[in-house]
Motif scaffolding. Sequence first.
Motif, PDB file in Angstrom:
ATOM      1  N   SER A  50     -11.794  18.192 -20.780  1.00 28.45           N
ATOM      2  CA  SER A  50     -12.282  19.427 -21.222  1.00 28.45           C
ATOM      3  C   SER A  50     -12.138  20.761 -20.535  1.00 28.45           C
ATOM      4  N   THR A  83     -17.336  11.539 -14.529  1.00 34.53           N
ATOM      5  CA  THR A  83     -16.643  12.557 -13.840  1.00 34.53           C
ATOM      6  C   THR A  83     -16.170  11.970 -12.482  1.00 34.53           C
ATOM      7  N   ASP A 115     -21.334  11.820 -18.309  1.00 31.76           N
ATOM      8  CA  ASP A 115     -21.228  12.734 -19.427  1.00 31.76           C
ATOM      9  C   ASP A 115     -21.280  12.117 -20.863  1.00 31.76           C
ATOM     10  N   ARG A 129     -20.061  18.752 -23.329  1.00 27.27           N
ATOM     11  CA  ARG A 129     -18.754  17.886 -23.676  1.00 27.27           C
ATOM     12  C   ARG A 129     -18.740  17.814 -25.015  1.00 27.27           C
ATOM     13  N   CYS A 177     -15.164  18.306 -27.788  1.00 28.74           N
ATOM     14  CA  CYS A 177     -14.013  18.151 -27.297  1.00 28.74           C
ATOM     15  C   CYS A 177     -13.322  16.786 -27.545  1.00 28.74           C
ATOM     16  N   MET A 208     -14.836  13.656 -26.754  1.00 27.84           N
ATOM     17  CA  MET A 208     -15.247  12.698 -26.064  1.00 27.84           C
ATOM     18  C   MET A 208     -16.172  11.680 -26.985  1.00 27.84           C
TER      19      MET A 208
END
Length: 177
Positions: free
Chosen positions: A18, A70, A76, A107, A110, A112
């Motif tokens: 991202s 991450t 996330d 997030r 994007c 995900m």
Amino acid sequence: MTTATPRQATLSPRVLDSPGLPPVSLRPARPEDAAALAELSRPFVRAGALRERPLSLYARQAADFLVAETPGGTVDGCIGLAAHAADASAGRPAAGVLYNFCVAGRRQGCGMGARLLNAALARARSRSLRSLFTATTGEGHLFLRHGFAPASASLAPAAWAQSLDPRRNALILARAL
């Protein structure tokens, strides 16, 4: 995303990017992820999009979840996939239920959520599930784009259908695999 989990049971370490944020990779959750799952879910619970679940439940059901993490260990995104055995007396094949699907606000938008959902679909296929169900208090656009369609709770695994709270007025969606 309001509510809410590879073709093999093992995930490849696919990295998701991202702009301006650290990359994340998808992996199966572990019991020690329970606090992170609860924390990620909290804003969705407050908004009424998810049911509140105790920390102990996240720990017990960690194996159901896929997470987007991450390099620093921040979770996330997540999606749960509960497998339900076939019910021959009701004529229902083995099915899965997607639940507690959420992506951190920073997030969202994007891709995900789509990647988590695709990974959950692959995981369901690898477990020989014949169909997937989910309930959402939102409009379910992401699910609809991935082949889900409105369905009757009577077609879903009985234990899950009976656990639904009619006061939530959730939209039931299903998809054949």
